[in-house]
Design a protein around this motif. Structure first.
Motif, short mmCIF file in Angstrom:
data_model
loop_
_atom_site.label_atom_id
_atom_site.label_comp_id
_atom_site.label_asym_id
_atom_site.label_seq_id
_atom_site.Cartn_x
_atom_site.Cartn_y
_atom_site.Cartn_z
N ALA A 1 3.41 3.64 -2.89
CA ALA A 1 2.34 3.44 -3.87
C ALA A 1 2.95 3.15 -5.24
O ALA A 1 3.70 3.97 -5.78
N PHE A 2 2.59 2.00 -5.82
CA PHE A 2 3.11 1.60 -7.12
C PHE A 2 2.07 1.83 -8.20
O PHE A 2 0.89 1.50 -8.03
N SER A 3 2.52 2.37 -9.34
CA SER A 3 1.72 2.40 -10.56
C SER A 3 2.10 1.15 -11.35
O SER A 3 3.17 1.10 -11.96
N MET A 4 1.23 0.14 -11.32
CA MET A 4 1.60 -1.17 -11.85
C MET A 4 0.96 -1.43 -13.21
O MET A 4 -0.25 -1.26 -13.39
N ASN A 5 1.79 -1.84 -14.15
CA ASN A 5 1.36 -2.14 -15.51
C ASN A 5 1.95 -3.49 -15.92
O ASN A 5 2.79 -4.06 -15.21
N VAL B 1 1.69 -0.67 1.64
CA VAL B 1 1.88 -0.78 0.19
C VAL B 1 0.51 -0.66 -0.50
O VAL B 1 -0.37 -1.49 -0.28
N LEU B 2 0.40 0.38 -1.31
CA LEU B 2 -0.81 0.65 -2.08
C LEU B 2 -0.47 0.49 -3.56
O LEU B 2 0.57 0.99 -4.01
N VAL B 3 -1.33 -0.19 -4.31
CA VAL B 3 -1.04 -0.46 -5.72
C VAL B 3 -2.24 -0.04 -6.57
O VAL B 3 -3.39 -0.26 -6.20
N GLY B 4 -1.96 0.59 -7.71
CA GLY B 4 -3.00 0.94 -8.67
C GLY B 4 -2.41 0.86 -10.07
O GLY B 4 -1.29 0.42 -10.26
N GLY B 5 -3.18 1.29 -11.05
CA GLY B 5 -2.67 1.28 -12.41
C GLY B 5 -3.47 0.37 -13.32
O GLY B 5 -4.44 -0.29 -12.91
N GLN B 6 -3.05 0.30 -14.57
CA GLN B 6 -3.77 -0.48 -15.57
C GLN B 6 -3.85 -1.95 -15.22
O GLN B 6 -4.84 -2.62 -15.52
N GLU B 7 -2.81 -2.48 -14.59
CA GLU B 7 -2.78 -3.91 -14.30
C GLU B 7 -3.78 -4.31 -13.21
O GLU B 7 -4.17 -5.47 -13.12
N THR B 8 -4.18 -3.36 -12.38
CA THR B 8 -5.10 -3.68 -11.28
C THR B 8 -6.54 -3.27 -11.59
O THR B 8 -7.45 -3.57 -10.82
N THR B 9 -6.77 -2.57 -12.68
CA THR B 9 -8.11 -2.08 -13.01
C THR B 9 -8.87 -3.11 -13.82
O THR B 9 -8.46 -3.50 -14.91
N GLY B 10 -9.98 -3.59 -13.25
CA GLY B 10 -10.79 -4.59 -13.93
C GLY B 10 -10.07 -5.92 -14.09
O GLY B 10 -10.41 -6.70 -14.98
N SER B 11 -9.09 -6.18 -13.24
CA SER B 11 -8.28 -7.40 -13.39
C SER B 11 -9.03 -8.63 -12.87
O SER B 11 -9.79 -8.55 -11.90
N VAL B 12 -8.81 -9.76 -13.51
CA VAL B 12 -9.37 -11.03 -13.03
C VAL B 12 -8.44 -11.67 -12.00
O VAL B 12 -8.79 -12.69 -11.40
N VAL B 13 -7.28 -11.08 -11.78
CA VAL B 13 -6.31 -11.61 -10.82
C VAL B 13 -6.60 -11.05 -9.44
O VAL B 13 -6.77 -9.84 -9.28
N ASP B 14 -6.66 -11.90 -8.45
CA ASP B 14 -6.81 -11.46 -7.06
C ASP B 14 -5.40 -11.18 -6.53
O ASP B 14 -4.73 -12.06 -5.99
N TYR B 15 -4.96 -9.93 -6.70
CA TYR B 15 -3.59 -9.60 -6.32
C TYR B 15 -3.38 -9.61 -4.81
O TYR B 15 -2.26 -9.82 -4.34
N LEU B 16 -4.42 -9.39 -4.03
CA LEU B 16 -4.25 -9.44 -2.57
C LEU B 16 -3.98 -10.86 -2.10
O LEU B 16 -3.28 -11.08 -1.12
#
Length: 204
Positions: free
Chosen positions: A84-88, A111-126
């Motif tokens: 699990a990554f805390s991604m910023n 692989v689980l990802v969270g953090g400021q970079e994934t919250t409310g992001s306009v990027v489809d990281y999947l």
């Protein structure tokens, strides 16, 4: 487990405890800083009885300026079931590279990802990062526990992603979200990393 042991160091390889699945929370920090989120989530998991029985949850921090290949080798060595990554914004590219390199060696790692970079992001990281399996969008305390409660060690994924709030997952090749993340309403609902001695104190 002594709570002081939930923080890992590259120089120390954890001994597996019973048949519990190893969950590793990873924070890549700017030099001189530490990550409160990974400390809080590790502490929360280790003080929740039904989670503690199933999982050995640890966290590790690494400075962004260091050679991340050393961290990659360490993670491959201990081979967590869930990574699990805390991604910023300051560690996004490193998290993406690490996830890809680790998945290349251990493709069954979730692989689980969270953090400021994934919250409310306009990027489809999947879509952007195929090696990311799941993304938590929003406050992570309750969704993280929900994820661990519903992750299936036999198939190494969630049997029913809908049971995890705030979760992005893939359905028929498309990224879909389960809904808003369940949140903590009162601080006394969660343990304190400070009172548990997990926050480094510096004297001037």
């Amino acid at each position: 487990m002594d709570l002081s042991e939930i923080e890992l160091d590259i120089a120390r390889v954890p001994q597996p405890e019973n048949d519990r699945n190893l969950v590793l929370l990873v924070a890549i920090n700017v030099s001189g800083y530490y990550s409160l989120p990974v400390r809080l989530l590790a502490l929360l998991a280790n003080t929740t009885e039904n989670i503690k029985r199933k999982y050995d949850v640890r966290f590790i921090e690494y400075e962004r300026e260091k050679n991340w290949k050393n961290l990659q080798d360490y993670i491959n060595q201990i081979n967590p079931a869930i990574l699990a990554f805390s991604m910023n914004i300051w560690n996004r590219d490193i998290c993406i590279h690490l996830a890809g390199s680790i998945k290349a060696e251990e493709p069954e790692t979730t692989v689980l990802v969270g953090g400021q970079e994934t919250t409310g992001s306009v990027v489809d990281y999947l879509e952007m990062v195929p090696v990311f399996d799941y993304i938590i969008d929003g406050e992570g305390e309750r969704p993280f526990l929900e994820f661990l409660e519903n992750w299936d060690p036999e198939i190494k994924k969630l049997g029913d992603p809908g049971k995890v709030s705030g979760l992005w997952h893939r359905k028929e090749g498309k990224a879909v979200k389960t809904g808003p993340a369940n949140t903590v309403w009162r601080l006394d609902e969660i343990p304190s990393p400070i009172l548990a001695g997990l926050v480094p104190m510096h004297s001037k």
